[in-house]
Each structure stands twice: as C-alpha cells, then as structure tokens.
Design a protein around this motif. Structure first.
Motif, PDB file in Angstrom:
ATOM      1  N   VAL A  75       1.561   9.123  -0.998  1.00 40.13           N
ATOM      2  CA  VAL A  75       0.465   8.663  -1.867  1.00 40.13           C
ATOM      3  C   VAL A  75      -0.045   7.359  -1.269  1.00 40.13           C
ATOM      4  N   PRO A  76      -1.358   7.082  -1.395  1.00 40.11           N
ATOM      5  CA  PRO A  76      -1.875   5.833  -0.836  1.00 40.11           C
ATOM      6  C   PRO A  76      -1.209   4.617  -1.472  1.00 40.11           C
ATOM      7  N   GLN A  77      -1.178   3.526  -0.719  1.00 41.92           N
ATOM      8  CA  GLN A  77      -0.642   2.276  -1.253  1.00 41.92           C
ATOM      9  C   GLN A  77      -1.358   1.911  -2.552  1.00 41.92           C
ATOM     10  N   GLY A  78      -0.576   1.588  -3.584  1.00 40.46           N
ATOM     11  CA  GLY A  78      -1.164   1.121  -4.839  1.00 40.46           C
ATOM     12  C   GLY A  78      -1.535   2.227  -5.808  1.00 40.46           C
ATOM     13  N   ALA A  79      -1.462   3.491  -5.371  1.00 38.52           N
ATOM     14  CA  ALA A  79      -1.783   4.602  -6.274  1.00 38.52           C
ATOM     15  C   ALA A  79      -0.739   4.648  -7.390  1.00 38.52           C
ATOM     16  N   PRO A  80      -1.058   5.284  -8.544  1.00 36.51           N
ATOM     17  CA  PRO A  80      -0.129   5.247  -9.686  1.00 36.51           C
ATOM     18  C   PRO A  80       1.298   5.673  -9.328  1.00 36.51           C
ATOM     19  N   LEU A  81       1.474   6.616  -8.443  1.00 36.37           N
ATOM     20  CA  LEU A  81       2.827   7.088  -8.144  1.00 36.37           C
ATOM     21  C   LEU A  81       3.470   6.388  -6.943  1.00 36.37           C
ATOM     22  N   ASP A  82       2.796   5.391  -6.371  1.00 34.19           N
ATOM     23  CA  ASP A  82       3.379   4.675  -5.232  1.00 34.19           C
ATOM     24  C   ASP A  82       4.561   3.831  -5.712  1.00 34.19           C
ATOM     25  N   ARG A  83       5.720   3.998  -5.062  1.00 36.62           N
ATOM     26  CA  ARG A  83       6.919   3.258  -5.450  1.00 36.62           C
ATOM     27  C   ARG A  83       7.240   2.105  -4.511  1.00 36.62           C
ATOM     28  N   ASP A  84       6.546   2.030  -3.395  1.00 33.83           N
ATOM     29  CA  ASP A  84       6.890   1.030  -2.385  1.00 33.83           C
ATOM     30  C   ASP A  84       5.597   0.573  -1.705  1.00 33.83           C
ATOM     31  N   GLN A  85       5.015  -0.501  -2.233  1.00 26.85           N
ATOM     32  CA  GLN A  85       3.692  -0.950  -1.789  1.00 26.85           C
ATOM     33  C   GLN A  85       3.598  -1.175  -0.277  1.00 26.85           C
ATOM     34  N   HIS A  86       4.670  -1.674   0.325  1.00 24.33           N
ATOM     35  CA  HIS A  86       4.603  -2.024   1.749  1.00 24.33           C
ATOM     36  C   HIS A  86       5.170  -0.938   2.656  1.00 24.33           C
ATOM     37  N   GLY A  87       5.783   0.068   2.057  1.00 24.94           N
ATOM     38  CA  GLY A  87       6.318   1.174   2.849  1.00 24.94           C
ATOM     39  C   GLY A  87       7.527   0.794   3.697  1.00 24.94           C
TER      40      GLY A  87
END
Lengths: 100, 448
Positions: A75-87
């Motif tokens: 999922v793109p960074q910051g999307a509702p289901l993103d769990r790790d902003q920086h990857g």
C-alpha cells in the motif's frame, strides 16, 4: 541453518518515494555475495513480500557485494492500511529468512 | 574551472557539526546548499502545509547557516522549504529568515521560488500529465479536491533564482539534487558529474563514515567530482560513496531529473587519500523537459483506541479474538450507524504479534502482552469518534467464547479514544511536460 542476517553484514530497507520500497543486502565479501546470489531467488523474495515477481526489480552489484531488490509498496506510504511509513521494517523479513 | 559546493547536512533540522561547517566556509565554497525536506515522513506535511521539524530547531540551524553565508559571501540555497515545499512552507521559511535577518543585522536580497500548482492551471495542461508506475487514478475533477499540489523544480529554476543575484534562495519543492547541481551546471562543469555528485551529496555526510556529522563539500569540474567530508575523522571511501546510490533509490544506476536522466553504470570511484573520493564516468542523457508532481488529499478522519491484553489465554489467542471482534463489530455497527459500510474502515493492529508487518509477518513469538490498536477511518471526525465510541465497550469486554465471564482488558487512559484529525494520502505520482522550465514556477525577490 544460518539466517540471512547471519550471512550478511547488513540488510536494510527504505521507501524509494511513497510508492516503492527498496531492500539492500550488503554481503560483505565477494565469496558471500556469490554464495547468496546463487541461492536467493527473486521468486522467493517476491513470495516473502507477496508481490508479483514480474514487478520485482533485482540488481546484483558485484562492485559493492550488494544484492538489491525494489518493488511497489503493498500500500502507498500513508494510506489507511500502511503500517510502516518509512518501510524500514520490511528488511526484517529477509534478515530472518534462511536459505538452503 | 572548479565549482565548490558546501553541504551542511542532509536536511535542515537534523543538525550538523558546527566546527566542520566553519572548516567548509574557510575552504571558500562557491555556494552553500541544503535540503529542507522530502516525502520521507509521509503526506501530512504537504496536506497540512506545515513543517515536520520544530520551528525552534529550524531557526537555530538557519541562524548558523545565515552567519556562514555572510562570512563566505556566497549564495545560500535551501530546497523543499518546510518539509514539503508548498507555498505555505516557503512563506514560513521566509518569515524565519526575516526574523533572523533583523536579529543578525543582515541586509539581504531574498529570492523565493514557488513550486505549488493551481488546480486550474494543471487542469488546462491535463493532456501534458502522464502517470508514473504505480500512480493513483486522477481525473481533471480530482485536481480541485486536493489539499496541495507541487511540482519538483530542477536545476534550471534554481539557476533562474541565482541569476537574480540573491543572497539567499528559499525554494519550494525541488529535486534533492537540483540545489547542488544548478551552479556547477551553469558554469559548464561535466553534466554527468554535476548530477551524480549532487545525488551523492544530497544526504550530506551519509555518504561518509560519520553520517551524523553532516558537513561535506563537493568539487565539480570538467571531468568529474571530488567529495570530501569535513568533520574531523570522517572519511569517504569508494565503497561508502558508491553505496549511497543505493539509498532510497529503486534503481541504483539511473536517476530521472527534469530534462533528462543520469546513468552511473560506468562510473569509476577512486580514493584520492584517506578522506576524499574522486568520481568520473557518469553520463547525463538530455530528454523532454518534464517535472514530477506530488499532491496530498484528505482521505478521511481518524479516531484510535488502544487496549492491552495481558491475560495469558487472550494473548495466546489474540488473532482469533481480533478476527471474531471485527466480525462482530461489522454486524453490530451496521445496525447502529447511518453510514454505508464502505464509508468507513476499522483496522485492528496487534502490537506484539504483527503490528509492523501485518499479513506479511512470518515469525510467531510468545509475547507477554498484546496491544490491540484500533484505527477507525471515516468521512468526518465526528463519524470516526462515534464509531470509536460504539467499539469501546466491546474492545474492553469482548470474550473469546460466549459461555465465559466477560473479560476486561487494560485501557491506558480515559477517554479511551484519541482523535487523530485528518488522514492525508499521496494523491499523485505523475509527470508534467513543460515547454519551458519556468512555466510551472514563480520567482519573487525582496530585499530585507
């Protein structure tokens, strides 16, 4: 069997822009680089991150003894289901992987 | 000719070694360049028009750099002001600069380069916009609903700002490399070397053995560039410099910039001594003049809840408990809410089980406790909080089986919910083709 963390000097991951993640395996020596690149298939890495193998970019960089993988973020960074902003935690999956 | 660029750090706000900076000033640079942001921290900075870093941190570091500029007598350039480089960020940085100019008694010519795009202008150019891979779907109508849209300026726009004779250039969104490459390119140094050196230097001392020291200088000339870290004891090696091409790059050999791309496949890295590395062999390939577009939009509002499970049986069966709870809430909420089910999302993240990786998690551990972190995303803050309040009693008491006494988990505070405000999303990953580099950018100058 040793994990990839034990076989390498360092494994790191990070966003490459908001839509991609890139993972770098620093193998340390040309022996480790040759050994790991022969045993680590792109398909196994695609499975680990559940990405289409056709969309996984792979770079085997002998000069640096580095194997690099890049793939679109699940999922793109910051999307509702993103769990790790920086990857940056994606790397742990490869760190804990063991190769035959 | 050689063009020397002094780079104090990878980004303003992260800190740098002041002693090393003054070494750089003494070495007579032609320009001081520092980055002010990127998309690293997510879409909120662009969405809100605010800085990720504290104003006090920015002002303290900018004060030192303004003094260094006065001493060096050369232009000071900051790219992507205020984290995201929209107009509000440039104006914020201008305010800080104005305050400091008064405090330091400096008389200055300031150029502001604005990168924000109006939805109307972009709509008129919609046929010149192409999606990159992958890119969110964007229609002409969508443009108007975005919080902010910026274009990434390249070397040409920075050169235009330098041509005004400004002492300080406050640039909106630029590529990380443009602020470093602009002057050496304008002075006719090797184009491949200009972009390659700029990429190596964009994170400051991250390409050296002492990343937190910040300060490096790069000398560009007609055949290549030389990179030197300036902190005592810091070293660049061919390996540390070359390895920086891997960093946050999906392709370590090819880098797209406005007006072309850089290819470093044939680059050669040589140690000049213990600290400096000489690099040659990068190629610049000119092409269409395109600039990348970034945008943020509001993707809803969020309210969160946290419950901690410590009871052994619940810890061991946390995933099953969360799955059952979610299924139960689906039915329960549908009966109580006017909102259609697709209008909101409820995400339960089990901290201690798979909080960071979710379904990708491969390790099964034996945690002491598990945090059930609930994130509700809904069209308005009121909706999100209403849903969180509906969830609250079940998150606190939901049992694994029907025939047991109701459990009570640990809420860390009262009220148990927290309003997060808006959720922002990156809404574009596109390029815009321009007839001339300044077509999508504005330049304003003012003397303080």
């Amino acid at each position: 069997m040793p994990t990839l963390a034990q076989e390498t000097v360092k494994i790191r991951s990070k966003n490459a822009g908001p839509f991609w993640v890139t993972v770098d395996l620093f193998c340390g020596t040309s022996e480790a680089f040759d050994s790991i690149r022969g045993r680590l298939s792109s398909e196994a890495v695609a499975d680990l991150y559940r990405v289409d193998a056709a969309r996984l970019k792979r770079f085997d960089i002998a000069r640096l003894n580095v194997i690099k993988f890049s793939f679109p973020r699940p999922v793109p960074q910051g999307a509702p289901l993103d769990r790790d902003q920086h990857g940056a935690q994606y790397a742990t999956l490869l760190e804990e992987m063991s190769l035959a | 000719m050689t063009t020397r660029i002094l780079i104090p750090s990878g980004v303003l706000g992260l800190g740098f070694e002041e002693e090393a900076l003054w070494c750089g000033v003494a070495a007579k640079p032609d320009l001081i360049a520092i980055d002010g942001g990127s998309t690293d921290s997510g879409p909120a900075s662009l969405g809100t028009g605010t800085s990720k870093y504290a104003r006090a941190a920015i002002k303290a570091e900018w004060r030192v750099l303004m003094k260094a500029r006065a001493e060096a007598g050369v232009p000071l350039v900051i790219g992507t002001c205020g984290t995201a480089g929209a107009d509000a960020h440039v104006d914020w940085m201008f305010e800080i600069t104005r305050e400091l100019a008064a405090e330091l008694g400096q008389s200055l010519k300031i150029a502001r380069l604005y990168s924000q795009q109006s939805p109307e202008t972009l709509a008129a150019r919609f046929d010149q916009i192409t999606p990159l891979d992958p890119a969110p779907e964007v229609s002409v109508e969508d443009l108007g609903s975005m919080n902010r849209i910026v274009a990434l300026a390249g070397a040409e726009q920075i050169q235009e700002a330098l041509n005004t004779g400004a002492d300080i250039i406050l640039a909106g969104r630029t590529t990380d490399t443009a602020i470093i490459a602009a002057l050496p390119l304008a002075r006719g140094e090797h184009p491949g070397a200009c972009w390659h050196g700029a990429k190596i230097g964009e994170c400051g001392a991250l390409c050296s053995s002492d990343p937190t020291s910040g300060v490096i200088q790069i000398d560009f000339d007609q055949t290549g560039f030389t990179v030197t870290p300036l902190a005592t004891g810091a070293k660049c090696t061919p390996h540390s410099v070359c390895a920086h091409m891997l960093y946050e790059n999906s392709d370590p050999f090819i880098l797209y910039e406005p007006g072309g791309y850089l290819d470093v496949t044939e680059a050669d890295y040589t140690a000049l001594d213990d600290t400096s590395v000489r690099v040659t062999g990068a190629e610049w390939h000119p092409g269409d003049y395109t600039v990348k577009l970034e945008a943020a939009r509001t993707a809803g509002f969020q309210t969160t809840l946290l419950a901690v499970l410590r009871n052994r049986r619940y810890v061991e069966n946390a995933q099953e408990w969360a799955d059952k709870l979610l299924a139960f809430l689906d039915t329960k909420l549908a009966a109580s809410l006017d909102l259609p089910r697709e209008a909101y999302t409820i995400d339960i993240r089990l901290i201690g089980v798979n909080g960071a990786l979710g379904a990708l998690e491969a390790r099964k551990g034996d945690p002491t406790e598990v945090g059930a972190f609930v994130i509700v995303t809904a069209p308005t803050q009121a909706d999100a909080t209403e849903i969180a309040k509906l969830i609250n009693p079940f998150l606190l008491h939901y049992p694994l089986t029907r025939d047991e006494e109701l459990p009570t988990f640990a809420f860390p505070y009262s009220p148990a919910h927290s309003e997060r405000g808006a959720l922002y999303a990156f809404a574009m990953n596109h390029i815009l083709k321009l007839e001339a580099p300044m077509d999508a950018f504005r330049l304003e100058t003012e003397t303080l």
